[in-house]
Design a protein around this motif. Structure first.
Motif, PDB file in Angstrom:
ATOM      1  N   ILE A 161      56.785  56.011  55.065  1.00 31.19           N
ATOM      2  CA  ILE A 161      55.834  55.346  54.170  1.00 31.19           C
ATOM      3  C   ILE A 161      56.272  53.902  53.976  1.00 31.19           C
ATOM      4  CG2 ILE A 161      54.928  55.253  51.800  1.00 31.19           C
ATOM      5  CD1 ILE A 161      55.291  58.319  51.688  1.00 31.19           C
ATOM      6  N   TYR A 162      55.317  52.991  54.061  1.00 37.05           N
ATOM      7  CA  TYR A 162      55.525  51.581  53.737  1.00 37.05           C
ATOM      8  C   TYR A 162      54.681  51.255  52.513  1.00 37.05           C
ATOM      9  CZ  TYR A 162      57.350  51.224  58.521  1.00 37.05           C
ATOM     10  OH  TYR A 162      58.067  51.403  59.680  1.00 37.05           O
ATOM     11  N   TYR A 163      55.232  50.455  51.607  1.00 35.38           N
ATOM     12  CA  TYR A 163      54.456  50.093  50.425  1.00 35.38           C
ATOM     13  C   TYR A 163      54.736  48.653  50.030  1.00 35.38           C
ATOM     14  CZ  TYR A 163      58.643  50.642  47.447  1.00 35.38           C
ATOM     15  OH  TYR A 163      59.882  50.519  46.861  1.00 35.38           O
ATOM     16  N   GLY A 164      53.839  48.126  49.196  1.00 36.82           N
ATOM     17  CA  GLY A 164      53.991  46.758  48.715  1.00 36.82           C
ATOM     18  C   GLY A 164      53.130  46.522  47.499  1.00 36.82           C
ATOM     19  N   ASP A 165      52.910  45.265  47.194  1.00 39.12           N
ATOM     20  CA  ASP A 165      52.160  44.896  45.992  1.00 39.12           C
ATOM     21  C   ASP A 165      50.686  44.647  46.330  1.00 39.12           C
ATOM     22  OD1 ASP A 165      51.709  44.332  43.328  1.00 39.12           O
ATOM     23  OD2 ASP A 165      53.362  42.903  43.175  1.00 39.12           O
ATOM     24  N   THR A 166      49.901  44.429  45.289  1.00 44.60           N
ATOM     25  CA  THR A 166      48.455  44.274  45.413  1.00 44.60           C
ATOM     26  C   THR A 166      47.985  43.135  44.519  1.00 44.60           C
ATOM     27  OG1 THR A 166      48.229  46.661  45.763  1.00 44.60           O
ATOM     28  CG2 THR A 166      46.223  45.450  45.187  1.00 44.60           C
ATOM     29  N   VAL A 167      47.105  42.303  45.041  1.00 46.22           N
ATOM     30  CA  VAL A 167      46.462  41.255  44.256  1.00 46.22           C
ATOM     31  C   VAL A 167      45.031  41.684  43.947  1.00 46.22           C
ATOM     32  CG1 VAL A 167      45.523  38.909  44.387  1.00 46.22           C
ATOM     33  CG2 VAL A 167      47.868  39.337  45.082  1.00 46.22           C
ATOM     34  N   MET A 168      44.606  41.474  42.727  1.00 48.09           N
ATOM     35  CA  MET A 168      43.240  41.783  42.323  1.00 48.09           C
ATOM     36  C   MET A 168      42.341  40.582  42.625  1.00 48.09           C
ATOM     37  SD  MET A 168      43.859  44.772  41.145  1.00 48.09           S
ATOM     38  CE  MET A 168      42.264  45.195  40.443  1.00 48.09           C
ATOM     39  N   ILE A 169      41.143  40.859  43.131  1.00 46.55           N
ATOM     40  CA  ILE A 169      40.168  39.797  43.395  1.00 46.55           C
ATOM     41  C   ILE A 169      38.846  40.131  42.727  1.00 46.55           C
ATOM     42  CG2 ILE A 169      41.216  39.021  45.544  1.00 46.55           C
ATOM     43  CD1 ILE A 169      39.160  40.712  47.069  1.00 46.55           C
ATOM     44  N   ASP A 170      38.039  39.089  42.470  1.00 50.44           N
ATOM     45  CA  ASP A 170      36.717  39.312  41.890  1.00 50.44           C
ATOM     46  C   ASP A 170      35.669  39.389  43.003  1.00 50.44           C
ATOM     47  OD1 ASP A 170      36.136  36.684  42.696  1.00 50.44           O
ATOM     48  OD2 ASP A 170      36.430  35.845  40.700  1.00 50.44           O
ATOM     49  N   SER A 171      34.412  39.474  42.608  1.00 58.60           N
ATOM     50  CA  SER A 171      33.327  39.665  43.572  1.00 58.60           C
ATOM     51  C   SER A 171      33.148  38.471  44.507  1.00 58.60           C
ATOM     52  CB  SER A 171      32.015  39.951  42.840  1.00 58.60           C
ATOM     53  OG  SER A 171      31.689  38.871  41.969  1.00 58.60           O
ATOM     54  N   LEU A 172      33.723  37.321  44.136  1.00 59.92           N
ATOM     55  CA  LEU A 172      33.653  36.133  44.984  1.00 59.92           C
ATOM     56  C   LEU A 172      34.886  35.985  45.870  1.00 59.92           C
ATOM     57  CD1 LEU A 172      32.233  33.576  42.369  1.00 59.92           C
ATOM     58  CD2 LEU A 172      30.965  34.861  44.119  1.00 59.92           C
ATOM     59  N   GLY A 173      35.784  36.955  45.776  1.00 58.32           N
ATOM     60  CA  GLY A 173      37.001  36.899  46.570  1.00 58.32           C
ATOM     61  C   GLY A 173      38.097  36.056  45.959  1.00 58.32           C
ATOM     62  N   GLN A 174      37.898  35.609  44.717  1.00 57.45           N
ATOM     63  CA  GLN A 174      38.897  34.787  44.039  1.00 57.45           C
ATOM     64  C   GLN A 174      39.975  35.671  43.410  1.00 57.45           C
ATOM     65  OE1 GLN A 174      38.708  31.333  44.242  1.00 57.45           O
ATOM     66  NE2 GLN A 174      37.050  31.905  45.645  1.00 57.45           N
ATOM     67  N   GLU A 175      41.220  35.248  43.536  1.00 59.51           N
ATOM     68  CA  GLU A 175      42.313  36.028  42.991  1.00 59.51           C
ATOM     69  C   GLU A 175      42.314  35.995  41.466  1.00 59.51           C
ATOM     70  OE1 GLU A 175      46.084  35.064  44.673  1.00 59.51           O
ATOM     71  OE2 GLU A 175      45.435  35.451  46.738  1.00 59.51           O
ATOM     72  N   ILE A 176      42.442  37.174  40.872  1.00 63.20           N
ATOM     73  CA  ILE A 176      42.519  37.314  39.416  1.00 63.20           C
ATOM     74  C   ILE A 176      43.974  37.347  38.971  1.00 63.20           C
ATOM     75  CG2 ILE A 176      41.952  38.807  37.462  1.00 63.20           C
ATOM     76  CD1 ILE A 176      39.622  39.911  39.164  1.00 63.20           C
ATOM     77  N   GLY A 177      44.806  37.952  39.788  1.00 65.37           N
ATOM     78  CA  GLY A 177      46.225  38.109  39.470  1.00 65.37           C
ATOM     79  C   GLY A 177      46.743  39.394  40.088  1.00 65.37           C
ATOM     80  N   ASN A 178      48.040  39.598  39.975  1.00 64.40           N
ATOM     81  CA  ASN A 178      48.608  40.829  40.524  1.00 64.40           C
ATOM     82  C   ASN A 178      48.111  42.045  39.752  1.00 64.40           C
ATOM     83  OD1 ASN A 178      50.005  39.108  42.212  1.00 64.40           O
ATOM     84  ND2 ASN A 178      51.961  40.155  41.945  1.00 64.40           N
ATOM     85  N   ARG A 179      48.171  43.169  40.400  1.00 64.14           N
ATOM     86  CA  ARG A 179      47.800  44.439  39.783  1.00 64.14           C
ATOM     87  C   ARG A 179      48.666  44.679  38.552  1.00 64.14           C
ATOM     88  NH1 ARG A 179      49.437  49.862  41.103  1.00 64.14           N
ATOM     89  NH2 ARG A 179      47.759  51.399  40.761  1.00 64.14           N
ATOM     90  N   ARG A 180      48.113  45.397  37.584  1.00 66.58           N
ATOM     91  CA  ARG A 180      48.810  45.615  36.320  1.00 66.58           C
ATOM     92  C   ARG A 180      50.146  46.329  36.524  1.00 66.58           C
ATOM     93  NH1 ARG A 180      48.789  49.978  32.946  1.00 66.58           N
ATOM     94  NH2 ARG A 180      47.058  50.951  34.058  1.00 66.58           N
ATOM     95  N   LEU A 181      50.180  47.345  37.361  1.00 65.20           N
ATOM     96  CA  LEU A 181      51.408  48.096  37.607  1.00 65.20           C
ATOM     97  C   LEU A 181      52.155  47.488  38.784  1.00 65.20           C
ATOM     98  CD1 LEU A 181      50.041  51.724  37.133  1.00 65.20           C
ATOM     99  CD2 LEU A 181      51.277  50.301  35.482  1.00 65.20           C
ATOM    100  N   THR A 182      53.459  47.348  38.629  1.00 65.32           N
ATOM    101  CA  THR A 182      54.295  46.695  39.636  1.00 65.32           C
ATOM    102  C   THR A 182      55.061  47.733  40.444  1.00 65.32           C
ATOM    103  OG1 THR A 182      54.585  44.805  38.169  1.00 65.32           O
ATOM    104  CG2 THR A 182      56.135  45.022  39.987  1.00 65.32           C
TER     105      THR A 182
END
Length: 250
Positions: free
Chosen positions: A114-135
């Motif tokens: 298994i490989y894992y990493g972090d996630t960035v949240m984006i809005d409907s326009l593809g703009q970054e909102i910030g990292n996912r709440r859980l790290t």
């Protein structure tokens, strides 16, 4: 180990993805990594989703468009069609973080389960909102999930031999149990220390947050026990409300 390039089955599930699918497709077919099997499962869309799929058909390994019993049923169809060493779900609206993400993962020459990493949240326009709440934790194990789904489903790449079908008993949280069950089968888990995916905010789970949380609680109680799950939810709740207070989102 030289030239480690296992076959990756990337699966996209979509229904009426006219506004989101093309961006997802481009993030996958433009990967610098050479050994990708790309599968799209469409739930018999009524917009022009199928036309978008056909536009890129020459770069798609397999696709179907037929009615399903929900998102996890569609994901199971993707499993059945896949022939790769690893599976990775990047659903309509989501994106692989960068064009060289897979190349960078396997440059490590680490044959992990298994490989894992972090996630960035984006809005409907593809703009970054910030990292996912859980790290993601530094060292992920199945027991890490007693504190919630610390790794996003979209940032979780797993060997096919470890996975089962999604449990259709759950409508909103079957991915939580799917990842947890895979983690329980191995300790050969590799932290890429990369942002692996961009996740479109406001998906089906967030739209059904109460029902999803109830399902997740049942899954956690099943795997960790009722009393430990109740205890851990004290800390999960504190972190949740603290995050919402600071960031005005969840």
């Amino acid at each position: 180990m030289k030239n480690f390039s296992p076959k990756i089955s990337i699966i996209t599930v979509v229904f009426n993805g006219r506004q989101t699918l093309e961006t997802t497709i481009k993030s996958i077919i433009n990967q610098s990594y050479p050994n990708i099997e790309y599968i799209i499962i469409d739930g018999k869309s009524t917009d022009n989703t199928v036309e978008i799929i056909k536009k890129y058909e020459s770069q798609i390994s397999a696709w179907i468009s037929e009615p399903d019993k929900g998102i996890y049923d569609a994901m199971n169809k993707g499993i059945d069609l896949s022939t790769g060493d690893y599976l990775w779900y990047i659903n309509s609206g989501d994106e692989i973080a960068n064009y060289d993400t897979l190349e960078r993962i396997f440059a490590s020459n680490t044959d992990a389960d298994i490989y894992y990493g972090d996630t960035v949240m984006i809005d409907s326009l593809g703009q970054e909102i910030g990292n996912r709440r859980l790290t993601p934790p530094e060292n992920l194990t199945w027991k890490s999930f007693k504190r919630g789904m610390l790794v996003s489903h979209q940032s979780f790449i797993v060997k096919k031999k470890l996975i089962n079908h999604y449990n259709l008993t759950y409508k909103f949280s079957a991915d939580f149990e799917w990842c947890l069950t895979a983690l329980k089968k191995t300790d050969n888990i590799f932290n890429t220390h990369l942002i692996l995916s961009k996740f479109l905010d406001g998906g089906i789970t967030k739209q059904n947050i109460a029902a999803g949380l109830k399902e997740r609680f049942k899954i956690m109680a099943k795997h960790f026990g009722l009393i430990p799950t109740l205890y851990n939810h004290i800390f999960i709740s504190i972190k949740f409300f603290s995050f919402v207070a600071r960031h005005k989102r969840f």
